[in-house]
Design an enzyme around this catalytic site. Sequence first.
Site, short mmCIF file in Angstrom:
data_model
loop_
_atom_site.label_atom_id
_atom_site.label_comp_id
_atom_site.label_asym_id
_atom_site.label_seq_id
_atom_site.Cartn_x
_atom_site.Cartn_y
_atom_site.Cartn_z
N GLY A 57 2.92 2.23 10.83
CA GLY A 57 3.87 3.32 10.66
C GLY A 57 4.59 3.70 11.94
CD GLU A 117 -2.86 5.40 6.96
OE1 GLU A 117 -2.86 5.49 5.72
OE2 GLU A 117 -1.95 4.82 7.60
CB SER A 169 5.76 -1.96 11.84
OG SER A 169 5.35 -0.63 12.13
CG ASN A 173 -1.70 1.22 1.45
OD1 ASN A 173 -1.74 2.08 0.57
ND2 ASN A 173 -2.36 1.34 2.59
CD GLU A 228 -3.13 -2.49 7.34
OE1 GLU A 228 -2.10 -2.78 6.72
OE2 GLU A 228 -3.70 -1.38 7.23
CG HIS A 243 -5.64 1.78 5.42
ND1 HIS A 243 -5.19 2.73 6.30
CD2 HIS A 243 -4.62 0.90 5.24
CE1 HIS A 243 -3.93 2.43 6.63
NE2 HIS A 243 -3.57 1.33 6.00
CE LYS A 288 -0.12 3.11 4.86
NZ LYS A 288 0.01 3.18 6.30
#
Length: 250
Positions: free
Chosen positions: A172, A96, A212, A9, A166, A94, A11
Site C-alpha cells: 500500500g 496486517e 504495490s 485481496n 509480501e 497477512h 481487504k
Amino acid sequence: MRRSFIAGNWKMHKTPAEAKALAEELKAGLAGCGHKILIAPSFTALESVASVVKGSNILLGAQNMATVEQGAHTGETSVLMLKAIGVDAVILGHSERRHVYGETDEMINEKVKLALANGLEAILCVGETLDERESGKAESVVKTQTEAGLKGVSEAELDKVTIAYEPVWAIGTGKTATPDDADQIHKVTRDTVKSLYSEDAAEKMVIQYGGSVKPENAAQLMGMENIDGALVGGASLKADLFLPIAEYDK
Ligand code: 13P
C-alpha cells in the site's frame, strides 16, 4: 511448469452490492484467462460474490479465519462457515493480521493446518518489515515465517498451499521490491520448502509476490524465475487495473 496464480485481496473495502458488481465485471473479463484466479472479498460480501463466481474460473477466497472450528470466540469466523458458503481458499498470516492484530506464527500455523484439514486451500503470507530489511534480516525472517507456518503440514498437503511473499514496506506504499530483490527472497522461500520437504515440493510450490503490484510492473515481476503470481491489494479493487494484471502476459 508452475501455473500462474493471481489473487485479489480486497481487504476492508466494498459492500456486498459493490463486491458483487466487481465480481461480475471480473467474471466477464476473465472468462478466457488461463491463469489461476482468486478474489477475496470481506466476510460480509462472501456470499454475494459466491453467487457470481460459482461455476466460473474464479476461486473465492476469505481473508482470515479462526484458529478453531467453533466455540465461544466473539467476532471470529470459522472454517466451517467459510466452507458452507463455497469458499475455496483462505489468506492466512497477512502482515496486517500479524502486525496490526498481533497474530503469531503459532496462530497462523494452527489456521493453516485447520484450513487444510477442512479441504480449503491456504495462502500463507510471509514478509519482513522495513526495520528487518534494513538490518539485514529479510531472509531469516521469511525463512522463519515459512518454517513456522508449515509446521506439521505434510508434503501431500502442499498442493493446497501457496506462499505469498509480501514485504511489509511495499504494501500500500507504492514502493515495490525490485524484481531481482523479490526473486531473491522467493528463492530463499523455495529453498526453505526444499529443506523442509524435497526438491520436488520446492519446484512445485507456487510463490506469489505482493506489495504495490500494478498493471505497469506485473509482467516484469511475473517474468522472474521464482515469482509465480501476485497477491494484489489496492489494484484489485478496480476491474480496469486487476484485469491487465491477471492477464499480464496478453
Ligand atoms: P497493495 O497491492 O495495496 O500494496 O497490497 C498488497 C497486499 O497486502 C495484498 O495482500
